[in-house]
Design a protein around this motif. Structure first.
Motif, mmCIF file in Angstrom:
data_model
loop_
_atom_site.group_PDB
_atom_site.id
_atom_site.type_symbol
_atom_site.label_atom_id
_atom_site.label_comp_id
_atom_site.label_asym_id
_atom_site.label_seq_id
_atom_site.Cartn_x
_atom_site.Cartn_y
_atom_site.Cartn_z
ATOM 1 N N GLU A 109 4.056 14.154 6.727
ATOM 2 C CA GLU A 109 2.679 14.609 6.592
ATOM 3 C C GLU A 109 1.939 14.652 7.927
ATOM 4 O O GLU A 109 0.817 15.115 8.001
ATOM 5 C CB GLU A 109 1.932 13.687 5.623
ATOM 6 C CG GLU A 109 2.462 13.753 4.195
ATOM 7 C CD GLU A 109 1.729 12.796 3.275
ATOM 8 O OE1 GLU A 109 0.711 12.236 3.705
ATOM 9 O OE2 GLU A 109 2.175 12.605 2.138
ATOM 10 N N ASP A 124 -12.392 8.258 8.483
ATOM 11 C CA ASP A 124 -12.084 9.625 8.068
ATOM 12 C C ASP A 124 -10.596 9.850 7.802
ATOM 13 O O ASP A 124 -10.185 10.965 7.482
ATOM 14 C CB ASP A 124 -12.549 10.614 9.150
ATOM 15 C CG ASP A 124 -14.057 10.694 9.244
ATOM 16 O OD1 ASP A 124 -14.701 10.902 8.202
ATOM 17 O OD2 ASP A 124 -14.600 10.519 10.358
ATOM 18 N N PHE A 125 -9.797 8.819 7.947
ATOM 19 C CA PHE A 125 -8.351 8.946 7.773
ATOM 20 C C PHE A 125 -7.888 8.099 6.597
ATOM 21 O O PHE A 125 -8.518 7.109 6.236
ATOM 22 C CB PHE A 125 -7.630 8.511 9.046
ATOM 23 C CG PHE A 125 -7.819 9.473 10.197
ATOM 24 C CD1 PHE A 125 -6.831 10.382 10.523
ATOM 25 C CD2 PHE A 125 -9.000 9.469 10.936
ATOM 26 C CE1 PHE A 125 -7.000 11.265 11.579
ATOM 27 C CE2 PHE A 125 -9.181 10.352 11.995
ATOM 28 C CZ PHE A 125 -8.177 11.258 12.308
ATOM 29 N N GLU A 126 -6.728 8.484 6.047
ATOM 30 C CA GLU A 126 -6.205 7.749 4.897
ATOM 31 C C GLU A 126 -5.628 6.399 5.295
ATOM 32 O O GLU A 126 -5.439 5.532 4.459
ATOM 33 C CB GLU A 126 -5.114 8.572 4.182
ATOM 34 C CG GLU A 126 -3.903 8.920 5.031
ATOM 35 C CD GLU A 126 -4.047 10.272 5.721
ATOM 36 O OE1 GLU A 126 -3.040 11.013 5.756
ATOM 37 O OE2 GLU A 126 -5.147 10.591 6.216
ATOM 38 N N TYR A 127 -5.334 6.227 6.574
ATOM 39 C CA TYR A 127 -4.894 4.920 7.061
ATOM 40 C C TYR A 127 -6.082 4.230 7.715
ATOM 41 O O TYR A 127 -7.101 4.833 8.004
ATOM 42 C CB TYR A 127 -3.742 5.063 8.053
ATOM 43 C CG TYR A 127 -3.658 6.402 8.729
ATOM 44 C CD1 TYR A 127 -2.798 7.387 8.241
ATOM 45 C CD2 TYR A 127 -4.466 6.708 9.812
ATOM 46 C CE1 TYR A 127 -2.733 8.635 8.832
ATOM 47 C CE2 TYR A 127 -4.402 7.951 10.413
ATOM 48 C CZ TYR A 127 -3.544 8.920 9.928
ATOM 49 O OH TYR A 127 -3.499 10.141 10.511
ATOM 50 N N THR A 128 -5.926 2.958 7.980
ATOM 51 C CA THR A 128 -7.037 2.149 8.462
ATOM 52 C C THR A 128 -7.053 2.086 9.982
ATOM 53 O O THR A 128 -6.233 2.710 10.655
ATOM 54 C CB THR A 128 -6.908 0.720 7.903
ATOM 55 O OG1 THR A 128 -5.662 0.171 8.355
ATOM 56 C CG2 THR A 128 -6.932 0.722 6.384
ATOM 57 N N VAL A 183 2.000 6.381 4.545
ATOM 58 C CA VAL A 183 1.728 7.738 4.987
ATOM 59 C C VAL A 183 3.048 8.318 5.462
ATOM 60 O O VAL A 183 3.612 7.869 6.450
ATOM 61 C CB VAL A 183 0.705 7.737 6.143
ATOM 62 C CG1 VAL A 183 0.392 9.156 6.556
ATOM 63 C CG2 VAL A 183 -0.569 7.016 5.718
ATOM 64 N N THR A 227 0.831 -1.191 0.000
ATOM 65 C CA THR A 227 0.000 0.000 0.000
ATOM 66 C C THR A 227 0.868 1.243 0.000
ATOM 67 O O THR A 227 2.067 1.193 0.278
ATOM 68 C CB THR A 227 -0.905 0.029 1.245
ATOM 69 O OG1 THR A 227 -0.081 -0.052 2.406
ATOM 70 C CG2 THR A 227 -1.855 -1.148 1.232
#
Length: 547
Positions: free
Chosen positions: A25, A475-479, A21, A18
């Motif tokens: 950032e 709501d986050f790009e990670y799980t 992140v 994947t």
């Protein structure tokens, strides 16, 4: 080897496909909500003269200094007569008293008195006190319009009663509100600080709070303390090896594989003979008395540490440390017991009610539980998924977890999927987040120990507690389940391809074989490994001497 043993004692008392992140950032800046940060027991303790008298990070040095000063030899000489008296005459009280006295010398300045009170004015150092005063009197938003997660750090004497610290915490929050003009603040808490936050919420409510978060929480109990002082004490040699492997991976020391192979050989030998120290007569005689002597001579005149004793361990812990009802120690430490009873009955037992109030009042909430490391190898829960100090079950406030040896059963996972809760099962099949107090706002970071507090974790918590609405894992790009690489400070969504981060492999068939034949086979393998490592060890010594 002495360092290995010392580290173990401290514990008693103590890749993806994947898109990652990037660490760059991670942000800890947001809107107009000031955030109060409260830590655990990391602050050193000083005496009134400004001399450092206790710091966990320096405990090994303290033990080493004492050994070099002849403390160990003196202690043995003093204790030996009482130990012999116990063995020969079955009289142990003198041994326990001598043990408590001699170990107490190491911690005499840092311990509290029999009432659980700070008797000598020791506490935070001048730098921490000055920064605390600066934080409570300074509007740090001026000139930039933002608040940082670290602007309003709250420092406290973590040894004292959390309900007393809650009063100090309340005043600090009032000061931050006054100096910033904010109507509410948000809280980020770590480790032992989570017990203070629970005490604060129970005592002062939610009127001043916009959001609250818990990272590596021990507010629901910490097994390394809760079980170790309540009779749920054991020694798992296989778990010790896993812990040593963790230490080496973390860079705490270089570990020769000859040591681990020797420990493994000892474990398999004991397994074949069927020897269980916990079942011996000497253990039955010594367990309660030694536990009481060591705890009261070290860390357990501190009410702050009693806050880590879970509900199911509490009565046993009182017995192991203070003895039976109306015992001499119960009378002697009556006021300390009153303090810890007060916290336990009014805070620990009310955690579910506190959480319900948080939900009812729409307080923005986030929880992070860490794992991927061996729990202290001297407690009964040692095989559970953990972060070295606490299990994921407790740190997440209720997740269902498996053990280091096995995943959740296929039947269990199928039942959760049938209920539409399959998304809460971790890719490594170790965790079911659906049973957490806050299932949609609880994250699990694999690869970050209990003692590490990364900007990545703080970024998640900061965003949640300062948001206008309740943010969730979606709501986050990670799980919800995250793998963290400490070397690159990079987080990845956990997948079935990258979840193996442990520095060890837990093999139940080898570590805990059920049949005698399997035990013999495991012991033979252990002997072979030991001889191989012995040869390698001797060769290394020879080569080193040739240089």
């Amino acid at each position: 080897m002495k360092k290995v043993i010392s580290l173990t004692l401290v514990f008693v008392m103590l890749f993806s496909f994947t898109v990652p992140v990037s660490a760059k950032e991670y942000t800890m800046w947001g809107g107009d909500i000031p955030v109060v940060m409260i830590y655990g027991d990391g602050q050193p303790i000083y005496n009134k003269e400004g001399e450092k008298i206790f710091h966990f990070k320096e405990m090994l040095n303290m033990i080493g200094d004492s050994a070099s000063d002849g403390f160990t030899e003196a202690t043995i000489n003093i204790l030996m007569p009482f130990l012999l008296e116990g063995l020969l005459e079955d009289k142990w009280d003198n041994y326990y008293a001598a043990l408590e006295k001699e170990f107490g010398e190491l911690f005499s300045e840092a311990r509290f008195n029999e009432d659980g009170e700070n008797w000598n004015g020791s506490g935070l150092g001048k730098d921490a006190l000055d920064l605390l005063q600066y934080n409570r009197t300074t509007d740090k938003s001026e000139g930039r319009g933002y608040f940082s997660a670290y602007d309003y750090e709250f420092f406290y004497d973590w040894r004292q009663d959390p309900l007393v610290t809650a009063d100090e915490f309340h005043q600090f929050i009032q000061d931050v509100k006054r100096v910033t003009g904010a109507e509410k603040v948000s809280i980020i808490s770590r480790c032992l600080g989570t017990t203070v936050v629970m005490a604060y919420l129970q005592k002062y409510g939610l009127d001043d709070i916009h959001g609250v978060s818990f990272n590596g929480s021990v507010a629901a109990g910490g097994e390394i303390i809760s079980e170790a002082i309540s009779g749920k004490f054991t020694v798992d040699v296989n778990a010790i090896n896993r812990m040593l492997s963790d230490f080496e991976t973390l860079g705490w020391f270089d570990l020769d594989s000859f040591i681990t192979s020797s420990i493994d050989l000892a474990a398999k030998t004991l397994m074949v003979t069927g020897f269980e120290f916990n079942e011996t007569e000497i253990y039955a005689k010594l367990a309660q008395g030694v536990t009481s002597a060591l705890t009261l001579s070290t860390f357990f005149t501190w009410p702050g540490y009693w806050a880590l004793v879970a509900e199911e361990d509490y009565e046993d812990a009182l017995y192991y440390v203070f003895g039976k009802e109306n015992s001499e120690k119960r009378v002697k430490y009556a006021k300390l017991i009153e303090k810890i009873d007060n916290y336990h009955n009014n805070v620990m037992k009310n955690i579910d009610n506190i959480f319900q109030d948080i939900k009812d009042n729409d307080i923005k909430t986030a929880v992070i539980a860490k794992y991927g490391f061996q729990l202290a190898p001297v407690v009964e829960s040692r095989d559970l998924v953990a972060d070295q100090f606490a299990t994921v079950k407790r740190a997440s406030f209720g997740a269902t977890t498996s053990t280091v040896y096995e995943p959740l059963s296929k039947e269990y996972i199928a039942s959760r999927q049938a209920e539409g809760k399959g998304k809460y099962i971790s890719p490594d099949k170790k965790i079911d987040a659906s049973t957490c107090a806050f299932p949609d706002s609880t994250w699990f970071t694999k690869g970050i120990t209990h003692s590490e507090w990364t900007d990545f974790e703080t970024s998640i918590l900061y965003k949640v507690v300062t948001a206008d609405k309740q943010l969730t894992v979606d709501d986050f790009e990670y799980t919800q389940f995250i793998v963290y690489d400490n070397e690159t400070e990079t987080a990845y969504p956990m997948t079935e391809d990258n979840y193996k981060t442990e520095s060890w492999t837990a093999n139940k068939e080898y570590d805990k074989p059920q049949t005698q034949e399997a035990k013999l086979f495991a012991s033979i393998i252990a002997v072979i490994r030991w001889f191989v490592e012995l040869v390698r060890f001797l060769v290394n010594i020879y080569e080193a001497n040739q240089v």
